[in-house]
Scaffold this motif. Sequence first.
Motif, PDB file in Angstrom:
ATOM      1  N   THR A  60       0.918  -1.220   0.007  1.00 43.87           N
ATOM      2  CA  THR A  60      -0.140  -0.009   0.060  1.00 43.87           C
ATOM      3  C   THR A  60       0.901   1.274   0.070  1.00 43.87           C
ATOM      4  O   THR A  60       0.666   2.349  -0.647  1.00 43.87           O
ATOM      5  N   GLY A  61       1.862   1.271   0.704  1.00 46.98           N
ATOM      6  CA  GLY A  61       3.157   2.339   0.806  1.00 46.98           C
ATOM      7  C   GLY A  61       2.134   3.488   1.361  1.00 46.98           C
ATOM      8  O   GLY A  61       1.168   3.337   2.319  1.00 46.98           O
ATOM      9  N   LEU A  65      -1.399   5.023  -5.143  1.00 47.15           N
ATOM     10  CA  LEU A  65      -1.789   4.001  -6.112  1.00 47.15           C
ATOM     11  C   LEU A  65      -3.127   3.078  -5.618  1.00 47.15           C
ATOM     12  O   LEU A  65      -3.912   3.066  -6.568  1.00 47.15           O
ATOM     13  N   ASP A  84      -0.264  -4.588   3.178  1.00 46.69           N
ATOM     14  CA  ASP A  84       1.186  -3.862   3.723  1.00 46.69           C
ATOM     15  C   ASP A  84       1.505  -4.284   5.124  1.00 46.69           C
ATOM     16  O   ASP A  84       0.421  -4.553   5.971  1.00 46.69           O
ATOM     17  N   ASN A  85       2.499  -4.506   5.513  1.00 39.76           N
ATOM     18  CA  ASN A  85       2.991  -4.623   6.950  1.00 39.76           C
ATOM     19  C   ASN A  85       3.333  -3.811   7.561  1.00 39.76           C
ATOM     20  O   ASN A  85       3.953  -3.847   8.962  1.00 39.76           O
ATOM     21  N   PHE A 108       3.810 -12.811   2.727  1.00 37.78           N
ATOM     22  CA  PHE A 108       4.395 -14.069   2.672  1.00 37.78           C
ATOM     23  C   PHE A 108       4.026 -14.993   4.003  1.00 37.78           C
ATOM     24  O   PHE A 108       4.222 -16.212   3.998  1.00 37.78           O
TER      25      PHE A 108
HETATM   26  C1  LIG Z   1       7.137   0.793  -2.725  1.00 37.59           C
HETATM   27  S1  LIG Z   1       6.095   0.845  -1.451  1.00 37.59           S
HETATM   28  C2  LIG Z   1       4.463   0.660  -2.118  1.00 37.59           C
HETATM   29  C3  LIG Z   1       4.127   1.838  -2.884  1.00 37.59           C
HETATM   30  C4  LIG Z   1       2.736   2.025  -3.551  1.00 37.59           C
HETATM   31  N1  LIG Z   1       2.108   0.637  -4.032  1.00 37.59           N
HETATM   32  C5  LIG Z   1       2.507   3.064  -4.384  1.00 37.59           C
HETATM   33  O1  LIG Z   1       2.986   3.009  -5.410  1.00 37.59           O
HETATM   34  O2  LIG Z   1       1.878   3.942  -4.119  1.00 37.59           O
HETATM   35  C6  LIG Z   1       6.287  -0.919  -0.873  1.00 37.59           C
HETATM   36  C7  LIG Z   1       5.590  -1.246   0.462  1.00 37.59           C
HETATM   37  O3  LIG Z   1       5.586  -2.436   0.606  1.00 37.59           O
HETATM   38  C8  LIG Z   1       5.578  -2.944   1.804  1.00 37.59           C
HETATM   39  N2  LIG Z   1       5.994  -4.194   2.042  1.00 37.59           N
HETATM   40  C9  LIG Z   1       7.336  -4.427   2.324  1.00 37.59           C
HETATM   41  N3  LIG Z   1       7.541  -5.895   2.558  1.00 37.59           N
HETATM   42  C10 LIG Z   1       6.516  -6.420   2.734  1.00 37.59           C
HETATM   43  C11 LIG Z   1       5.711  -7.760   3.101  1.00 37.59           C
HETATM   44  N4  LIG Z   1       6.635  -8.664   3.236  1.00 37.59           N
HETATM   45  N5  LIG Z   1       4.485  -7.832   3.433  1.00 37.59           N
HETATM   46  C12 LIG Z   1       3.810  -6.734   3.015  1.00 37.59           C
HETATM   47  N6  LIG Z   1       4.183  -5.472   2.541  1.00 37.59           N
HETATM   48  C13 LIG Z   1       5.401  -5.284   2.475  1.00 37.59           C
HETATM   49  C14 LIG Z   1       6.287  -1.749   2.590  1.00 37.59           C
HETATM   50  O4  LIG Z   1       5.903  -1.615   3.819  1.00 37.59           O
HETATM   51  C15 LIG Z   1       6.080  -0.442   1.850  1.00 37.59           C
HETATM   52  O5  LIG Z   1       5.030   0.177   2.140  1.00 37.59           O
END
Ligand SMILES: C[S@@+](CC[C@H](N)C(=O)[O-])C[C@H]1O[C@@H](n2cnc3c(N)ncnc32)[C@H](O)[C@@H]1O
Length: 194
Positions: A60-61, A65, A84-85, A108
Motif C-alpha cells: 500500500t505504501g 496508487l 502492507d506490513n 508471505f
Molecule cells: C514501494 S512501497 C508501495 C508503494 C505503493 N504501491 C504506491 O505506488 O503508492 C512498498 C511497500 O511494501 C511494503 N512491504 C514490504 N515488504 C512487505 C511484506 N513482506 N508484506 C507486506 N508489505 C510489505 C512496505 O511496507 C511498503 O509500504
Amino acid sequence: MSKNKPMTNYDEYRLNDDKHWEWHTTFIGRLMQHNYRVYHILDGVFKIAPNLGAIVEIGTGCGALTTYLGLWGLHLNIPVLTVDNVRSTDTDAFLQRLGVTVLDGDVFSTEVYRKIKEFVGQRPVFLLCDGGAKQREFDTWARLLVSGSFIAAHDLGHEFSVENISEWTRTLVTPVMEERWNEMNAQIAIFKVN
Ligand SMILES: C[S@@+](CC[C@H](N)C(=O)[O-])C[C@H]1O[C@@H](n2cnc3c(N)ncnc32)[C@H](O)[C@@H]1O
C-alpha cells in the motif's frame, strides 16, 4: 550529473523531461511512490480487461496508487484489496471510506496468503506486485491466478526484471503493452495470465 557516473534510482526518479516524468509528487494529497504515467498505462489495462472480478495491490505504501485502484474498483463495481506490513491509521481510514479492504501483515505469511487467496477466489483479477520482494510476489501469485487475470510488477529495471522471472512462471504469463512499460519512466511490467 557527471557523464561517467551511472544514474542512481533517485537520479532517475527526479528526471523530468520529454522522456521521463518525475516521481514522488502527490495524488489527492498522498505521496506518490511512482509517477503519473502509471495511471495512464493502467487505464489501458482496465480497458482491455472488461471482465475483471477484483483488484489486489501488494504494498500500500502511502496509498496513492491504492486510491487510483480504489477509484477503478468503484467505476467497475468490483472489490479492491491492498496489503502492507506497515499501516497508517489515517491512510487506512481514507481507503476504507473508498471501499478498499485493507490487510495488515506480511504478504508471505500463511495467514495473509490465505486471506488474499480467499479474496481472489476463482475470478480473474488485476494484481499488482509492489511490496518489498516484487520478484517473489510475482512468482508466487502468477501461479495462482486464473486465466484472464492480469499481473503487474512495479519498479521494472530496479526491483523487478523479466529475466529473473522463474522459467516455470514465464510459461504461465504473456507480456502485454510491453512498448509502454517504461513510458515516461513509469517502470511497470504487465502480463496476462494464460
Ligand atoms: C514501494 S512501497 C508501495 C508503494 C505503493 N504501491 C504506491 O505506488 O503508492 C512498498 C511497500 O511494501 C511494503 N512491504 C514490504 N515488504 C512487505 C511484506 N513482506 N508484506 C507486506 N508489505 C510489505 C512496505 O511496507 C511498503 O509500504
